[in-house]
Design a protein around this motif. Structure first.
Motif, PDB file in Angstrom:
ATOM      1  N   UNK A  73       7.615   6.123  19.144  1.00 54.02           N
ATOM      2  CA  UNK A  73       6.231   6.035  18.390  1.00 54.02           C
ATOM      3  C   UNK A  73       5.946   5.174  17.513  1.00 54.02           C
ATOM      4  N   UNK A  74       4.958   4.405  17.360  1.00 55.38           N
ATOM      5  CA  UNK A  74       4.618   3.699  15.923  1.00 55.38           C
ATOM      6  C   UNK A  74       3.825   4.501  15.217  1.00 55.38           C
ATOM      7  N   UNK A  75       4.526   4.558  13.793  1.00 53.92           N
ATOM      8  CA  UNK A  75       4.269   5.795  12.846  1.00 53.92           C
ATOM      9  C   UNK A  75       3.421   4.723  11.808  1.00 53.92           C
ATOM     10  N   UNK A  76       3.479   3.475  11.822  1.00 54.67           N
ATOM     11  CA  UNK A  76       2.778   2.736  10.951  1.00 54.67           C
ATOM     12  C   UNK A  76       2.506   1.323  11.259  1.00 54.67           C
ATOM     13  N   UNK A  77       1.394   0.703  11.371  1.00 58.60           N
ATOM     14  CA  UNK A  77       0.879  -0.434  11.731  1.00 58.60           C
ATOM     15  C   UNK A  77      -0.148  -0.910  10.786  1.00 58.60           C
ATOM     16  N   UNK A  78       0.162  -1.783   9.859  1.00 57.64           N
ATOM     17  CA  UNK A  78      -0.639  -2.015   8.615  1.00 57.64           C
ATOM     18  C   UNK A  78      -0.614  -3.420   8.216  1.00 57.64           C
ATOM     19  N   UNK A  79      -1.819  -3.959   7.981  1.00 53.57           N
ATOM     20  CA  UNK A  79      -1.740  -5.416   7.275  1.00 53.57           C
ATOM     21  C   UNK A  79      -1.896  -5.316   5.832  1.00 53.57           C
ATOM     22  N   UNK A  80      -0.745  -6.146   5.434  1.00 51.61           N
ATOM     23  CA  UNK A  80      -0.491  -6.061   3.866  1.00 51.61           C
ATOM     24  C   UNK A  80      -0.616  -7.604   3.429  1.00 51.61           C
ATOM     25  N   UNK A  81      -0.958  -7.624   2.008  1.00 52.28           N
ATOM     26  CA  UNK A  81      -1.093  -8.770   1.311  1.00 52.28           C
ATOM     27  C   UNK A  81       0.271  -9.500   0.734  1.00 52.28           C
ATOM     28  N   UNK A  82       1.041  -8.366   0.363  1.00 53.56           N
ATOM     29  CA  UNK A  82       2.091  -8.597  -0.478  1.00 53.56           C
ATOM     30  C   UNK A  82       3.382  -8.751   0.621  1.00 53.56           C
ATOM     31  N   UNK A  83       4.517  -9.138  -0.207  1.00 53.59           N
ATOM     32  CA  UNK A  83       5.746  -8.979   0.836  1.00 53.59           C
ATOM     33  C   UNK A  83       6.842  -7.934   0.365  1.00 53.59           C
ATOM     34  N   UNK A  84       6.220  -6.930   0.024  1.00 53.75           N
ATOM     35  CA  UNK A  84       6.836  -5.493  -0.427  1.00 53.75           C
ATOM     36  C   UNK A  84       5.777  -4.325  -0.351  1.00 53.75           C
ATOM     37  N   UNK A  85       6.511  -3.317   0.255  1.00 55.40           N
ATOM     38  CA  UNK A  85       5.583  -2.391   0.365  1.00 55.40           C
ATOM     39  C   UNK A  85       6.537  -1.100   0.247  1.00 55.40           C
TER      40      UNK A  85
END
Length: 322
Positions: A73-85
């Motif tokens: 199951x997918x536990x994270x599906x997120x749009x980000x603006x940086x190249x590190x999270x």
């Protein structure tokens, strides 16, 4: 023939708008995005993982997906603006992938990397996920409960609550050696209207984590009744003239409470406001309206704030349009 030309113009306009978007946005469809960390089959001790990937030119956003290998199951599906999270995650085995996106194009997803999160007795670099109340939230009642997610190798937690005024923090409540991941503050007089910070750290026999904190505001007071500045009661105006309305909230919130008041203005053709001809929500204390019909009109304002407190209407204003 006229209808044909009209529809033809609509089609041309739609194609033109789409082509403009394509020209503005860089085509990144063939770009390659590389997952850098965690590497495939990496083993990470603790509960915090840092995802890193290469930068793609012409890309304002990246979509990161993390899935649980055991449950698929997918536990994270997120749009980000940086190249590190940085992401806090429970022990287990996971997969992750990344792609670049802009408003017109997207790259294929990267190859998937697997990684394993392993329990660690060392709490120093582990993350506590705070649950409730939310960060920077404004409440009109006291929070019923403070809660956070457990770290599997923690044996106890320390909770601290501070009130904040003039950049000074004053201790309101402290509880150490908590076995649970929540705490209730039962005393009704403990939390008054103010800005607060709460923080939690995890402990075990080897040491402790750093504190993780959030702030919130309690604002239970209704906005004051606004005072009319203009127009004056009974003031006359010419039809089609733009009438400027202005009012003020003279009473201030308690120190440290900076919740913004939003105004709700109503204009009606009768003093009972059964026939409202205009209703406006204003972020400031001014509004202009053009009356197209002669007659006597009535207006009133009330305030509402970020905590959903709503004040009373002011004394009704009256103007005459000739």
């Amino acid at each position: 023939m006229k209808n044909y030309n009209f529809y033809l113009l609509l089609i041309v306009y739609a194609l033109y708008s789409q082509s403009c978007d394509d020209i503005i946005e860089e085509d990144i469809s063939d770009a390659v995005i590389i997952p850098e960390a965690p590497e495939d089959n990496a083993q990470i001790e603790g509960n915090t993982v840092q995802f890193r990937w290469n930068e793609v030119d012409g890309t304002p956003q990246y979509r990161l997906q993390v899935s649980n290998t055991t449950t698929n199951s997918i536990i994270l599906d997120s749009l980000l603006v940086n190249t590190r999270f940085d992401f806090a995650i429970s022990p287990g085995t996971y997969r992750w992938r990344i792609r670049a996106e802009n408003s017109a194009y997207q790259t294929p997803y990267s190859s998937e990397n697997s990684f394993q999160i392993i329990e660690s007795e060392n709490l120093e670099n582990q993350t506590i996920i705070l649950s409730n109340p939310g960060d920077n939230i404004v409440l009109n009642t006291k929070p019923g409960q403070f809660s956070w997610e457990a770290i599997t190798t923690a044996t106890r937690y320390q909770f601290e609550l501070f009130s904040i005024s003039n950049n000074q923090e004053v201790v309101v409540f402290v509880q150490d050696s908590l076995q649970n991941t929540s705490v209730n503050i039962d005393s009704p007089d403990t939390l008054e209207d103010a800005t607060y910070k709460w923080q939690v750290r995890a402990k075990n026999n080897l040491g402790s984590s750093r504190y993780f904190s959030r702030t919130f505001i309690i604002d239970s007071k209704n906005p004051p009744v606004p005072t009319i500045v203009k127009p004056t009661v009974g003031q006359q105006f010419i039809r089609d003239q733009e009438v400027a309305f202005e009012w003020s909230f003279t009473e201030e919130k308690p120190e440290g409470i900076n919740t913004k008041i939003v105004s709700i203005l109503e204009i009606a053709s009768d003093m009972n406001f059964t026939n409202i001809i205009e209703q406006e929500t204003a972020s400031d204390t001014q509004f202009s309206y053009q009356f197209t019909d002669n007659g006597t009109y009535y207006w009133r304002i009330k305030g509402t704030d970020q905590a959903n407190n709503t004040g009373e209407y002011n004394s009704t204003g009256q103007i005459v349009i000739n």
